[in-house]
Design an enzyme around this catalytic site. Structure first.
Site, PDB file in Angstrom:
ATOM      1  N   CYS A   1       5.906   4.063   8.982  1.00 44.01           N
ATOM      2  CA  CYS A   1       6.664   3.413   7.982  1.00 44.01           C
ATOM      3  C   CYS A   1       7.983   3.901   7.807  1.00 44.01           C
ATOM      4  CB  CYS A   1       5.850   3.492   6.649  1.00 44.01           C
ATOM      5  SG  CYS A   1       4.352   2.728   6.741  1.00 44.01           S
TER       6      CYS A   1
ATOM      7  N   GLU B   1       0.893  -1.036  -0.028  1.00 42.43           N
ATOM      8  CA  GLU B   1      -0.019   0.073   0.046  1.00 42.43           C
ATOM      9  C   GLU B   1       0.679   1.142   0.019  1.00 42.43           C
ATOM     10  OE1 GLU B   1      -3.474   0.293  -0.282  1.00 42.43           O
ATOM     11  OE2 GLU B   1      -2.422   2.093  -0.751  1.00 42.43           O
TER      12      GLU B   1
ATOM     13  N   LYS C   1       8.197  -1.820  -2.352  1.00 49.52           N
ATOM     14  CA  LYS C   1       7.528  -0.975  -1.229  1.00 49.52           C
ATOM     15  C   LYS C   1       8.693  -0.294  -0.154  1.00 49.52           C
ATOM     16  CE  LYS C   1       4.898   0.412   2.081  1.00 49.52           C
ATOM     17  NZ  LYS C   1       3.674   1.159   2.413  1.00 49.52           N
TER      18      LYS C   1
HETATM   19  C1  UDX Z   1       0.028  -1.283   8.404  1.00 50.52           C
HETATM   20  C2  UDX Z   1       0.843  -2.438   7.666  1.00 50.52           C
HETATM   21  O1  UDX Z   1       0.210  -3.599   7.882  1.00 50.52           O
HETATM   22  C3  UDX Z   1       2.317  -2.159   8.111  1.00 50.52           C
HETATM   23  O2  UDX Z   1       3.120  -3.324   7.689  1.00 50.52           O
HETATM   24  C4  UDX Z   1       2.778  -0.959   7.114  1.00 50.52           C
HETATM   25  O3  UDX Z   1       4.038  -0.990   7.287  1.00 50.52           O
HETATM   26  C5  UDX Z   1       1.892   0.197   7.788  1.00 50.52           C
HETATM   27  O4  UDX Z   1       0.736   0.001   7.796  1.00 50.52           O
HETATM   28  P1  UDX Z   1      -1.331  -0.252  10.066  1.00 50.52           P
HETATM   29  O5  UDX Z   1      -2.608  -0.571   9.321  1.00 50.52           O
HETATM   30  O6  UDX Z   1      -0.891   1.237  10.143  1.00 50.52           O
HETATM   31  O7  UDX Z   1      -0.211  -1.183   9.569  1.00 50.52           O
HETATM   32  O8  UDX Z   1      -1.095  -0.992  11.505  1.00 50.52           O
HETATM   33  P2  UDX Z   1      -2.214  -1.064  12.633  1.00 50.52           P
HETATM   34  O9  UDX Z   1      -3.049   0.381  12.498  1.00 50.52           O
HETATM   35  O10 UDX Z   1      -1.474  -1.128  13.903  1.00 50.52           O
HETATM   36  O11 UDX Z   1      -3.100  -1.902  12.396  1.00 50.52           O
HETATM   37  C6  UDX Z   1      -2.879  -3.321  12.237  1.00 50.52           C
HETATM   38  C7  UDX Z   1      -4.308  -4.178  12.955  1.00 50.52           C
HETATM   39  O12 UDX Z   1      -4.007  -5.543  12.962  1.00 50.52           O
HETATM   40  C8  UDX Z   1      -4.424  -3.769  14.495  1.00 50.52           C
HETATM   41  O13 UDX Z   1      -5.930  -3.259  14.466  1.00 50.52           O
HETATM   42  C9  UDX Z   1      -4.377  -5.179  15.158  1.00 50.52           C
HETATM   43  O14 UDX Z   1      -5.348  -5.421  16.164  1.00 50.52           O
HETATM   44  C10 UDX Z   1      -4.452  -5.991  13.994  1.00 50.52           C
HETATM   45  N1  UDX Z   1      -4.227  -7.386  14.027  1.00 50.52           N
HETATM   46  C11 UDX Z   1      -2.755  -7.569  14.751  1.00 50.52           C
HETATM   47  C12 UDX Z   1      -4.797  -8.736  13.933  1.00 50.52           C
HETATM   48  O15 UDX Z   1      -6.182  -8.253  13.675  1.00 50.52           O
HETATM   49  N2  UDX Z   1      -4.291  -9.993  14.112  1.00 50.52           N
HETATM   50  C13 UDX Z   1      -3.024 -10.143  14.708  1.00 50.52           C
HETATM   51  O16 UDX Z   1      -2.596 -11.160  14.912  1.00 50.52           O
HETATM   52  C14 UDX Z   1      -2.030  -8.912  14.747  1.00 50.52           C
HETATM   53  C1  UDX Z   2       4.544   7.197   3.690  1.00 55.10           C
HETATM   54  C2  UDX Z   2       4.531   6.837   2.327  1.00 55.10           C
HETATM   55  O1  UDX Z   2       4.219   8.383   1.731  1.00 55.10           O
HETATM   56  C3  UDX Z   2       3.342   6.013   1.884  1.00 55.10           C
HETATM   57  O2  UDX Z   2       3.657   6.084   0.355  1.00 55.10           O
HETATM   58  C4  UDX Z   2       3.497   4.780   2.406  1.00 55.10           C
HETATM   59  O3  UDX Z   2       2.697   4.315   2.208  1.00 55.10           O
HETATM   60  C5  UDX Z   2       3.611   4.868   3.991  1.00 55.10           C
HETATM   61  O4  UDX Z   2       4.493   5.907   4.214  1.00 55.10           O
HETATM   62  P1  UDX Z   2       2.938   8.382   5.585  1.00 55.10           P
HETATM   63  O5  UDX Z   2       4.036   8.012   6.623  1.00 55.10           O
HETATM   64  O6  UDX Z   2       1.399   8.267   5.778  1.00 55.10           O
HETATM   65  O7  UDX Z   2       3.281   7.859   4.219  1.00 55.10           O
HETATM   66  O8  UDX Z   2       3.264  10.016   5.314  1.00 55.10           O
HETATM   67  P2  UDX Z   2       4.177  10.976   4.560  1.00 55.10           P
HETATM   68  O9  UDX Z   2       3.170  11.935   3.937  1.00 55.10           O
HETATM   69  O10 UDX Z   2       5.063  10.361   3.652  1.00 55.10           O
HETATM   70  O11 UDX Z   2       4.925  11.636   5.555  1.00 55.10           O
HETATM   71  C6  UDX Z   2       5.809  11.177   6.442  1.00 55.10           C
HETATM   72  C7  UDX Z   2       6.424  12.072   7.368  1.00 55.10           C
HETATM   73  O12 UDX Z   2       7.542  12.993   6.712  1.00 55.10           O
HETATM   74  C8  UDX Z   2       5.716  12.982   8.064  1.00 55.10           C
HETATM   75  O13 UDX Z   2       6.228  12.999   9.297  1.00 55.10           O
HETATM   76  C9  UDX Z   2       5.755  14.158   7.461  1.00 55.10           C
HETATM   77  O14 UDX Z   2       5.610  15.221   8.050  1.00 55.10           O
HETATM   78  C10 UDX Z   2       7.095  13.886   6.927  1.00 55.10           C
HETATM   79  N1  UDX Z   2       7.654  14.850   5.617  1.00 55.10           N
HETATM   80  C11 UDX Z   2       7.063  14.813   4.501  1.00 55.10           C
HETATM   81  C12 UDX Z   2       8.493  15.935   5.710  1.00 55.10           C
HETATM   82  O15 UDX Z   2       8.973  16.012   6.909  1.00 55.10           O
HETATM   83  N2  UDX Z   2       8.702  16.884   4.832  1.00 55.10           N
HETATM   84  C13 UDX Z   2       8.313  16.597   3.546  1.00 55.10           C
HETATM   85  O16 UDX Z   2       8.644  17.176   2.468  1.00 55.10           O
HETATM   86  C14 UDX Z   2       7.321  15.221   3.470  1.00 55.10           C
END
Ligand code: UDX
Ligand code: UDX
Length: 466
Positions: free
Chosen positions: A279, A164, A223
């Site tokens: 991430c 994603e 990714k």
């Molecule tokens: C996602 C991706 O999965 C991660 O690898 C990526 O780098 C960032 O985005 P995210 O959706 O942000 O993670 O994580 P989170 O909001 O913590 O959601 C994960 C969910 O999985 C939680 O709600 C947790 O309860 C659930 N979970 C975890 C299960 O249902 N079963 C499990 O065994 C472990």
């Molecule tokens: C990132 C990737 O953009 C997305 O493609 C991936 O799926 C998940 O990780 P996210 O972490 O949700 O997304 O947000 P992003 O907009 O990338 O920002 C990450 C961090 O960098 C934030 O703390 C943001 O404030 C910072 N940032 C971003 C800066 O400081 N300067 C910039 O110019 C851009």
């Protein structure tokens, strides 16, 4: 034979699983989408009749959930049933950095992924396409396949990697209009058919030329690479922000000048107090760990520097506050505006604010924190997670305010740590008048105009401006 997907299950109702499945349900009314999670509270929140209470704040998400929920979008804790019914299972559980054992602090902890695979293997009675949505180290699909293929019950599993790329705060738009959808599959006839089945799901709203197919390993590695490149840009501009400060250059001017070179491009060049989010750091550490495990030490060191720079930037900002406040913040009231890792999200994972606050607390500052979307409980839980001091000490030194104007009252300094739009619209003269003098303002997001703030009377510091 090409499988027509009628039932999708997604394990993990988090920041990725929740919005992504909502979009699939909204765009594919002919597909039933079941999002399951072991966290009962989270599922209850997704099912709250008032969609303002869904667990994730994302502009535009609540109304999409409203449209699809109960029709073809369901949230539940019945993981087994959802696995059984599904033709296609997305795994979207979290993969945090390991906090123990081999690879501690670097490698991705795959225990939740493995648990999911074992559960699927135990429960499935018909063929399934398994889609890795979580960000994973390269070759995780292989481990998944080995677990799934050893069930001995004759069920076939095809594994796809479909990372994603949505960014939080803009998730709905990113899902609606993705730059690309990446689908990695096995290079066999079965693998190609599985890949095509997922291509067909996305084709309901994404044009075919934006759907890229690769082999599984390229997809997994892409990714990590995408996040590493994005984070590298932020660290690169942040490294220059300090140079700008000492040479009296302005980092936004530099960013504009280099960004208008089409080879460099103008996006992701905003200097800040440091990147956060679930991430960037995790994926780079992952890349570093994988490189090291193959003996590629120079490659590992190269990418690790992106993290080192980011840690330095957060520390540098906090240190600047202490130095400017006459080398001590002990007993001083400092208002922190913004706790989320970026605007338009309530997510605080790895937010720079946490580390800046921790540094200031270690210097015995008293903090008042305001964020438009982050709850008090979350703020305390973030501070506690660091383990730098006792719960009582955190409670003594930190106050969380519901109003920015209350937060700044009698403060020695204000620090802006998230770029929320509303901060720009505040009555900064009023804020100045309610603070102790000299009133210090530290802008970690380059939101405010220096001329205006200095005119009001602030002692103003902005990252990247000499
Ligand atoms: C996602 C991706 O999965 C991660 O690898 C990526 O780098 C960032 O985005 P995210 O959706 O942000 O993670 O994580 P989170 O909001 O913590 O959601 C994960 C969910 O999985 C939680 O709600 C947790 O309860 C659930 N979970 C975890 C299960 O249902 N079963 C499990 O065994 C472990
Ligand atoms: C990132 C990737 O953009 C997305 O493609 C991936 O799926 C998940 O990780 P996210 O972490 O949700 O997304 O947000 P992003 O907009 O990338 O920002 C990450 C961090 O960098 C934030 O703390 C943001 O404030 C910072 N940032 C971003 C800066 O400081 N300067 C910039 O110019 C851009």
């Amino acid at each position: 034979m090409l499988k027509e997907i009628k039932n999708i299950c997604c394990i993990g109702a988090g920041y990725v699983g929740g919005p992504t499945m909502t979009m699939i349900a909204a765009k594919c009314p002919h597909i039933n989408v079941h999002v399951v999670d072991i966290n009962v509270d989270r599922i209850n929140a997704w099912n709250d009749p008032n969609t303002d209470h869904i667990p994730i704040y994302e502009p535009g998400l609540a109304s999409l959930v409203n449209e699809a929920r109960g029709k073809n979008l369901f949230f539940s804790t019945d993981v087994d049933q959802a696995i059984q019914d599904a033709d296609m299972i997305f795994i979207s559980v979290n993969t945090p950095t390991k906090t123990y054992g081999v690879g501690k602090g670097m490698a991705a902890d795959l225990k939740y992924i493995e648990l999911c695979a074992r559960q699927i293997a135990a429960v499935a009675t018909s063929d399934k396409i398994i889609v890795e949505k979580s960000t994973l180290p390269v070759r995780t699909a292989e481990a998944l396949k080995r677990i799934l293929d050893n069930t001995g019950n004759g069920v076939n599993f095809d594994i796809l990697s479909n990372p994603e790329f949505l960014a939080e705060g803009t998730a709905v738009n990113d899902l609606l209009n993705p730059d690309r959808v990446l689908i990695g599959g096995e290079e066999t006839d079965r693998g190609k058919l599985a890949q095509q089945a997922l291509v067909n799901v996305y084709s309901n709203w994404v044009s075919k030329d934006r759907i890229l197919t690769t082999n599984v390993w390229s997809s997994e590695l892409s990714k990590l690479t995408a996040n590493a490149f994005l984070a590298q840009r932020v660290s690169s501009i942040n490294s220059l922000s300090e140079l700008c400060e000492v040479t009296e250059a302005d980092v936004d001017e530099v960013a504009r000048a280099i960004g208008s070179d089409s080879r460099i491009g103008s996006k992701f060049l905003k200097a800040s107090v440091g990147f956060g989010g679930s991430c960037f750091q995790k994926d780079i550490l992952n890349l570093v760990y994988i490189s090291k495990s193959y003996g590629l030490n120079e490659v590992a060191d190269y990418w690790e520097q992106v993290i080192i720079m980011n840690d330095y930037q957060k520390r540098r900002f906090a240190k600047k506050i202490v130095e400017t406040l006459f080398n001590t913040v002990s007993g001083k009231r400092i208002a922190i505006l913004g706790w989320a890792f970026k605007k338009d999200t309530n997510d605080t994972r790895e937010s720079a604010a946490i580390y800046v606050a921790d540094y200031l607390l270690s210097e015995q500052a008293e903090l008042v924190i305001y964020d438009p979307k982050v709850t008090k409980d979350q703020i305390f839980s973030d501070l506690e997670y660091l383990g730098s001091r006792s719960t009582e000490e955190n409670r003594d030194l930190v106050e969380v305010s519901n109003s920015p104007y209350d937060a700044v009252e009698n403060a020695h300094a204000v620090a802006i740590l998230t770029e929320w739009d509303e901060f720009v619209t505040y009555d900064w003269s009023k804020i100045y008048n309610s603070m102790l003098k000299p009133a210090f303002l530290f802008d970690g997001r380059r939101l405010l105009s220096d001329e205006l703030m200095r005119e009001i009377g602030f002692e103003f510091y902005k990252i990247g401006k000499g």
